[in-house]
Design an enzyme around this catalytic site. Structure first.
Site, mmCIF file in Angstrom:
data_model
loop_
_atom_site.group_PDB
_atom_site.id
_atom_site.type_symbol
_atom_site.label_atom_id
_atom_site.label_comp_id
_atom_site.label_asym_id
_atom_site.label_seq_id
_atom_site.Cartn_x
_atom_site.Cartn_y
_atom_site.Cartn_z
ATOM 1 N N ASN A 1 -4.049 6.225 -1.352
ATOM 2 C CA ASN A 1 -3.621 6.481 0.026
ATOM 3 C C ASN A 1 -3.061 7.884 0.229
ATOM 4 O O ASN A 1 -3.034 8.386 1.346
ATOM 5 C CB ASN A 1 -2.615 5.425 0.485
ATOM 6 C CG ASN A 1 -3.324 4.143 0.864
ATOM 7 O OD1 ASN A 1 -4.500 4.165 1.209
ATOM 8 N ND2 ASN A 1 -2.622 3.025 0.794
ATOM 9 N N SER B 1 0.832 -1.206 0.000
ATOM 10 C CA SER B 1 0.000 0.000 0.000
ATOM 11 C C SER B 1 0.862 1.250 0.000
ATOM 12 O O SER B 1 0.335 2.349 -0.038
ATOM 13 C CB SER B 1 -0.936 -0.014 1.209
ATOM 14 O OG SER B 1 -0.229 -0.319 2.374
ATOM 15 N N GLU C 1 -5.407 -0.519 -8.243
ATOM 16 C CA GLU C 1 -4.525 0.591 -8.590
ATOM 17 C C GLU C 1 -3.239 -0.051 -9.129
ATOM 18 O O GLU C 1 -2.598 -0.833 -8.424
ATOM 19 C CB GLU C 1 -4.259 1.365 -7.289
ATOM 20 C CG GLU C 1 -3.702 2.726 -7.401
ATOM 21 C CD GLU C 1 -3.550 3.388 -6.010
ATOM 22 O OE1 GLU C 1 -3.487 2.693 -4.967
ATOM 23 O OE2 GLU C 1 -3.473 4.626 -5.987
ATOM 24 N N HIS D 1 -2.377 -2.900 -6.500
ATOM 25 C CA HIS D 1 -2.906 -2.550 -5.174
ATOM 26 C C HIS D 1 -4.417 -2.776 -5.115
ATOM 27 O O HIS D 1 -5.174 -2.066 -5.769
ATOM 28 C CB HIS D 1 -2.550 -1.081 -4.867
ATOM 29 C CG HIS D 1 -2.887 -0.655 -3.478
ATOM 30 N ND1 HIS D 1 -3.132 0.653 -3.135
ATOM 31 C CD2 HIS D 1 -3.031 -1.369 -2.330
ATOM 32 C CE1 HIS D 1 -3.416 0.716 -1.847
ATOM 33 N NE2 HIS D 1 -3.355 -0.493 -1.339
HETATM 34 N N1 CAA Z 1 -16.067 -10.316 1.520
HETATM 35 C C1 CAA Z 1 -16.988 -10.502 0.559
HETATM 36 N N2 CAA Z 1 -18.114 -9.785 0.477
HETATM 37 C C2 CAA Z 1 -18.360 -8.871 1.431
HETATM 38 C C3 CAA Z 1 -17.450 -8.635 2.477
HETATM 39 C C4 CAA Z 1 -16.258 -9.413 2.515
HETATM 40 N N3 CAA Z 1 -15.344 -9.279 3.462
HETATM 41 N N4 CAA Z 1 -17.957 -7.657 3.271
HETATM 42 C C5 CAA Z 1 -19.122 -7.291 2.736
HETATM 43 N N5 CAA Z 1 -19.369 -8.021 1.625
HETATM 44 C C6 CAA Z 1 -20.505 -7.888 0.700
HETATM 45 C C7 CAA Z 1 -21.816 -8.255 1.319
HETATM 46 O O1 CAA Z 1 -22.117 -9.620 1.165
HETATM 47 C C8 CAA Z 1 -22.799 -7.389 0.529
HETATM 48 O O2 CAA Z 1 -23.049 -7.994 -0.749
HETATM 49 P P1 CAA Z 1 -24.393 -7.679 -1.585
HETATM 50 O O3 CAA Z 1 -24.500 -6.188 -1.725
HETATM 51 O O4 CAA Z 1 -24.178 -8.359 -2.882
HETATM 52 O O5 CAA Z 1 -25.493 -8.235 -0.779
HETATM 53 C C9 CAA Z 1 -22.003 -6.109 0.253
HETATM 54 O O6 CAA Z 1 -20.622 -6.495 0.374
HETATM 55 C C10 CAA Z 1 -22.333 -5.034 1.252
HETATM 56 O O7 CAA Z 1 -22.083 -5.545 2.549
HETATM 57 P P2 CAA Z 1 -23.021 -5.310 3.820
HETATM 58 O O8 CAA Z 1 -24.432 -5.049 3.387
HETATM 59 O O9 CAA Z 1 -22.771 -6.391 4.800
HETATM 60 O O10 CAA Z 1 -22.405 -4.039 4.519
HETATM 61 P P3 CAA Z 1 -22.191 -2.586 3.972
HETATM 62 O O11 CAA Z 1 -23.210 -2.200 2.979
HETATM 63 O O12 CAA Z 1 -21.976 -1.809 5.189
HETATM 64 O O13 CAA Z 1 -20.821 -2.688 3.182
HETATM 65 C C11 CAA Z 1 -18.475 -2.489 3.001
HETATM 66 C C12 CAA Z 1 -19.643 -3.152 3.750
HETATM 67 C C13 CAA Z 1 -18.464 -2.991 1.573
HETATM 68 C C14 CAA Z 1 -17.226 -2.946 3.704
HETATM 69 C C15 CAA Z 1 -18.687 -0.932 3.025
HETATM 70 O O14 CAA Z 1 -18.884 -0.491 4.335
HETATM 71 C C16 CAA Z 1 -17.517 -0.183 2.423
HETATM 72 O O15 CAA Z 1 -17.388 -0.060 1.216
HETATM 73 N N6 CAA Z 1 -16.641 0.387 3.304
HETATM 74 C C17 CAA Z 1 -15.467 1.129 2.867
HETATM 75 C C18 CAA Z 1 -14.382 0.168 2.516
HETATM 76 C C19 CAA Z 1 -13.128 0.859 2.074
HETATM 77 O O16 CAA Z 1 -13.021 2.073 2.003
HETATM 78 N N7 CAA Z 1 -12.128 0.043 1.758
HETATM 79 C C20 CAA Z 1 -10.819 0.543 1.363
HETATM 80 C C21 CAA Z 1 -9.936 0.605 2.562
HETATM 81 S S1 CAA Z 1 -8.352 1.207 2.143
HETATM 82 C C22 CAA Z 1 -7.518 -0.125 1.588
HETATM 83 O O17 CAA Z 1 -7.953 -1.243 1.579
HETATM 84 C C23 CAA Z 1 -6.182 0.107 1.015
HETATM 85 C C24 CAA Z 1 -5.056 0.510 1.848
HETATM 86 O O18 CAA Z 1 -3.950 0.476 1.323
HETATM 87 C C25 CAA Z 1 -5.168 1.020 3.226
#
Ligand code: CAA
Length: 293
Positions: free
Chosen positions: A191, A120, A153, A141
Site C-alpha cells: 500500500n 491494510s 504480506e 495482509h
Molecule cells: N473470487 C474467486 N475467484 C475470482 C474472483 C473472486 N472474487 N474474481 C475473479 N475470480 C477468478 C475467475 O473465476 C477467473 O478464474 P480462472 O482464470 O481460473 O478462470 C480469474 O479469477 C480471472 O477472473 P475474470 O476472468 O472474471 O476477470 P479478470 O481476468 O478481469 O480478473 C481480477 C479479475 C482477478 C479481479 C483482476 O482484474 C485483477 O487482478 N485485478 C486487480 C486486483 C488487485 O489489484 N487487487 C489488490 C487490491 S489492493 C488490496 O486488496 C489490499 C489493500 O489493502 C487495499
C-alpha cells in the site's frame, strides 16, 4: 506448533475470502461476525466463488460442499476463538474497534494461539500491545479477491518472534500463497506504493490531464495492470483508499501522501465505488460507465 483450527473474525469482503481459502486448504474454520445477516452474506459469496471453480471443472460440487462444510458460522466471540490455534482478524479498519477486539480475544483464545491481523495499514505493534502475547502477534495482509491474489504480506511488529513468522509463512504456503516479510512501517510494502499511485491517477483526472476512461486505458495498456487505477480504486473502495491515504499522511507527515480533494469529496457524497454502485464509474447499467466530473 501445528495449526489445525483457524478463527476468522469478520465475514465481509476480506473475511469470507480468508475463510474460503483456509477451508479449501483443509483447516477447520470458524467464521465470526456480529450479525447473522453478515454471516449469511459471507457464506453466499463463498458459495458463489466456489461455484466458479465447479463451473470450470476444477472441482466437483461435492468438493465445493465439503469446503463450505468445514466453515462454521459463529456469532459469539468466545465460541469462535476458544479452541483456535490461529485467529485471523478482518474486521473494519477502525483503530479503537481493533484494539478493543484484540484485548478481548487475548483473554478468550488459548495461550498457544497466534493472533494475526489482516489490517491494510494499522500498526501491528500497537495492536500487539493490547495483548499479553506480543511475540505471537503478526500482520497477515491478504489481497482482494483473496481466492485469486497470490500474495500474503507478512508484517513483523516490534515484538513478533521468529517462530511466529515461521508458522505464519508455513500456513500461508499451505493456503497456496506466496509471501513477503516486511518490517512494520505505515502502509507496509504494497500500500505504500499502491495508494500514492492511485492517488496520482485521481490528481491527474482532477487536473483534467486525462479522462477517467483514458487514465485507466493508459495504465492498463501502457503498464499491463489488470485494471486501470480508477477501476481499481472503485474495486478497493474509495473510503478504504481515503482512510489509508490519511493514515499514511498522518504517520509520515509528508505531503506526498496527501489525499486528492476529489477523493474526499466523493467519499463525502457516499460514492464509495463498486460496493455503493457508484464511484469513478456508475455500475447501475450493463457496463460500468465513467461518471461526469
Ligand atoms: N473470487 C474467486 N475467484 C475470482 C474472483 C473472486 N472474487 N474474481 C475473479 N475470480 C477468478 C475467475 O473465476 C477467473 O478464474 P480462472 O482464470 O481460473 O478462470 C480469474 O479469477 C480471472 O477472473 P475474470 O476472468 O472474471 O476477470 P479478470 O481476468 O478481469 O480478473 C481480477 C479479475 C482477478 C479481479 C483482476 O482484474 C485483477 O487482478 N485485478 C486487480 C486486483 C488487485 O489489484 N487487487 C489488490 C487490491 S489492493 C488490496 O486488496 C489490499 C489493500 O489493502 C487495499
Amino acid at each position: 506448533m501445528e495449526i489445525k483450527r483457524i478463527a476468522v473474525l469478520g465475514a465481509g469482503q476480506m473475511g469470507n475470502g480468508i475463510a474460503h481459502v483456509c477451508a479449501q486448504a483443509g483447516f477447520e474454520v470458524k467464521m465470526r461476525d456480529i450479525e447473522q445477516r453478515f454471516l449469511d452474506r459471507g457464506f453466499e459469496t463463498i458459495k458463489k466463488n466456489l461455484g466458479r471453480g465447479v463451473k470450470k471443472g476444477r472441482m466437483t460440487q461435492e468438493e465445493a460442499d465439503a469446503i463450505v462444510a468445514r466453515i462454521e458460522g459463529v456469532l459469539d466471540l468466545k465460541r469462535a476463538v476458544e479452541d483456535a490455534d490461529l485467529v485471523i482478524e478482518a474486521i473494519p479498519e477502525i483503530v479503537q474497534l481493533k484494539l478493543d477486539t484484540w484485548k478481548e480475544v487475548d483473554g478468550l483464545a488459548p495461550e498457544h494461539a497466534i493472533l494475526a491481523s489482516n489490517t491494510s495499514s494499522i500498526s501491528i505493534t500497537q495492536m500487539a500491545a493490547m495483548t499479553k502475547r506480543p511475540e505471537k502477534f503478526i500482520g497477515m495482509h491478504f489481497f482482494n479477491p483473496v481466492p485469486v491474489m497470490k500474495l500474503v504480506e507478512i508484517i513483523r511488529g516490534a515484538a513478533t518472534s521468529d517462530e511466529t513468522v515461521r508458522v505464519i509463512e508455513d500456513v500461508s504456503h499451505r493456503l497456496g500463497k506466496e509471501t513477503v516479510i516486511v518490517n512494520e512501517a505505515p502502509g507496509f510494502a504494497v500500500n505504500r506504493l499502491l495508494v500514492p499511485a492511485i492517488n496520482e491517477a485521481i490528481f491527474a483526472v482532477q487536473e483534467h490531464v486525462a479522462t477517467i476512461e483514458d487514465m485507466d486505458k493508459a495504465i492498463k495498456l501502457g503498464l499491463n495492470w489488470p485494471m486501470g487505477p480508477l477501476t481499481l480504486a472503485d474495486f478497493v473502495g474509495l473510503d478504504t483508499l481515503l482512510y489509508i491515504s490519511d493514515y499514511l499522511f498522518d504517520e509520515f507527515k509528508d505531503p506526498k501522501y496527501r489525499a486528492p480533494s476529489l477523493l474526499r469529496k466523493m467519499v463525502r457524497a457516499g460514492w464509495l465505488g463498486r460496493k455503493a454502485g457508484r464511484g469513478f464509474y456508475d455500475y447501475s447499467g450493463e457496463q460500468p460507465t465513467p461518471i461526469k466530473l
